[in-house]
Scaffold this motif. Structure first.
Motif, PDB file in Angstrom:
ATOM      1  N   SER A  55     -13.767  12.370  -2.099  1.00  0.00           N
ATOM      2  CA  SER A  55     -15.255  12.031  -1.383  1.00  0.00           C
ATOM      3  C   SER A  55     -16.824  12.568  -2.891  1.00  0.00           C
ATOM      4  N   TYR A  97     -19.498   5.704 -10.096  1.00  0.00           N
ATOM      5  CA  TYR A  97     -20.391   5.020 -10.866  1.00  0.00           C
ATOM      6  C   TYR A  97     -21.297   5.744 -11.905  1.00  0.00           C
ATOM      7  N   GLN A 149     -25.056  10.870  -4.660  1.00  0.00           N
ATOM      8  CA  GLN A 149     -24.340  10.438  -3.492  1.00  0.00           C
ATOM      9  C   GLN A 149     -25.202  11.646  -1.981  1.00  0.00           C
ATOM     10  N   LYS A 150     -26.313  10.906  -0.946  1.00  0.00           N
ATOM     11  CA  LYS A 150     -26.650  11.325  -0.462  1.00  0.00           C
ATOM     12  C   LYS A 150     -26.529  10.008   0.470  1.00  0.00           C
ATOM     13  N   ASP A 151     -25.605  11.884   2.194  1.00  0.00           N
ATOM     14  CA  ASP A 151     -25.566  11.150   3.329  1.00  0.00           C
ATOM     15  C   ASP A 151     -23.669   9.697   3.194  1.00  0.00           C
ATOM     16  N   GLY A 152     -22.805  10.176   2.043  1.00  0.00           N
ATOM     17  CA  GLY A 152     -22.302   9.238   2.043  1.00  0.00           C
ATOM     18  C   GLY A 152     -22.142   8.065   1.376  1.00  0.00           C
ATOM     19  N   ARG A 153     -23.577   7.759   1.230  1.00  0.00           N
ATOM     20  CA  ARG A 153     -24.214   6.730   0.438  1.00  0.00           C
ATOM     21  C   ARG A 153     -23.802   6.919  -1.552  1.00  0.00           C
ATOM     22  N   ILE A 154     -23.241   5.995  -2.758  1.00  0.00           N
ATOM     23  CA  ILE A 154     -24.511   6.768  -3.086  1.00  0.00           C
ATOM     24  C   ILE A 154     -25.210   5.499  -4.044  1.00  0.00           C
ATOM     25  N   GLN A 155     -26.245   6.785  -4.461  1.00  0.00           N
ATOM     26  CA  GLN A 155     -27.674   5.819  -5.181  1.00  0.00           C
ATOM     27  C   GLN A 155     -27.649   6.424  -6.313  1.00  0.00           C
ATOM     28  N   ASN A 182     -29.632   2.155  -3.808  1.00  0.00           N
ATOM     29  CA  ASN A 182     -28.465   1.540  -3.163  1.00  0.00           C
ATOM     30  C   ASN A 182     -27.412   0.652  -3.908  1.00  0.00           C
ATOM     31  N   GLU A 217     -25.389  -0.835  -2.686  1.00  0.00           N
ATOM     32  CA  GLU A 217     -25.046  -2.194  -2.330  1.00  0.00           C
ATOM     33  C   GLU A 217     -26.809  -2.490  -2.261  1.00  0.00           C
ATOM     34  N   GLN A 218     -27.540  -2.680  -3.347  1.00  0.00           N
ATOM     35  CA  GLN A 218     -28.694  -3.848  -3.315  1.00  0.00           C
ATOM     36  C   GLN A 218     -28.922  -3.813  -5.324  1.00  0.00           C
TER      37      GLN A 218
END
Length: 149
Positions: free
Chosen positions: A79, A86, A119-125, A135, A137-138
């Motif tokens: 995890s 990144y 990483q926050k709530d399973g998302r890479i920032q 994020n 994704e952006q």
């Protein structure tokens, strides 16, 4: 004749299983085996084959629990892998899509140099130099920060 301990009666046993795990663990299995050995008929003891079979079952149970524990540790280690993956973006210039927090619609593009990865709530920032958090994704484009050299 030996007196039977009242705490061994089934009606004396704890019946609330809602808060405990409904499966038997290796400690429970060992307790059952020890109780069986202590209370066996001395004139007709457990056969060697039965005892070996139960010990094999116990050994298999212990190995499965060890494997489960190892898999849990492996999953936890995996995890954190995206953060490391990144981290190579630190110091890079990124172009990212701005997203309106109320509507979720794109509002334009911005650029910034990545200062940190989290990483926050399973998302890479990615945290860019002006303090905004993006994020992954952006992200639309990644380039060297000093590409004009």
């Amino acid at each position: 004749m030996a007196k039977i301990d009242g705490s061994l009666y089934l009606r004396q046993q704890q019946t609330d299983r809602g808060s405990t795990n409904a499966t038997l663990g290796k400690d429970d299995f060992m307790r059952i085996l020890m109780t069986q050995l202590q209370n066996q008929d001395p004139l007709n003891p457990m056969q060697d084959k039965e005892f070996i079979s139960q010990m094999t079952s116990f050994s298999s149970l212990e190995q499965m629990m060890n494997m489960s524990s190892a898999m849990e540790k492996f999953t936890q280690a995996q995890s954190m892998a995206p953060v490391v993956e990144y981290s190579s973006m630190i110091g890079r210039e990124v172009t990212f899509q701005n997203i309106d927090s109320e509507t979720g619609e794109p509002t334009g593009q911005e650029e910034g140099i990545v200062q940190a990865v989290s990483q926050k709530d399973g998302r890479i920032q990615l945290e860019v130099e002006d303090g905004s958090v993006v994020n992954v994704e952006q992200i639309l484009k990644v380039s060297n920060a000093n590409s004009d050299l």
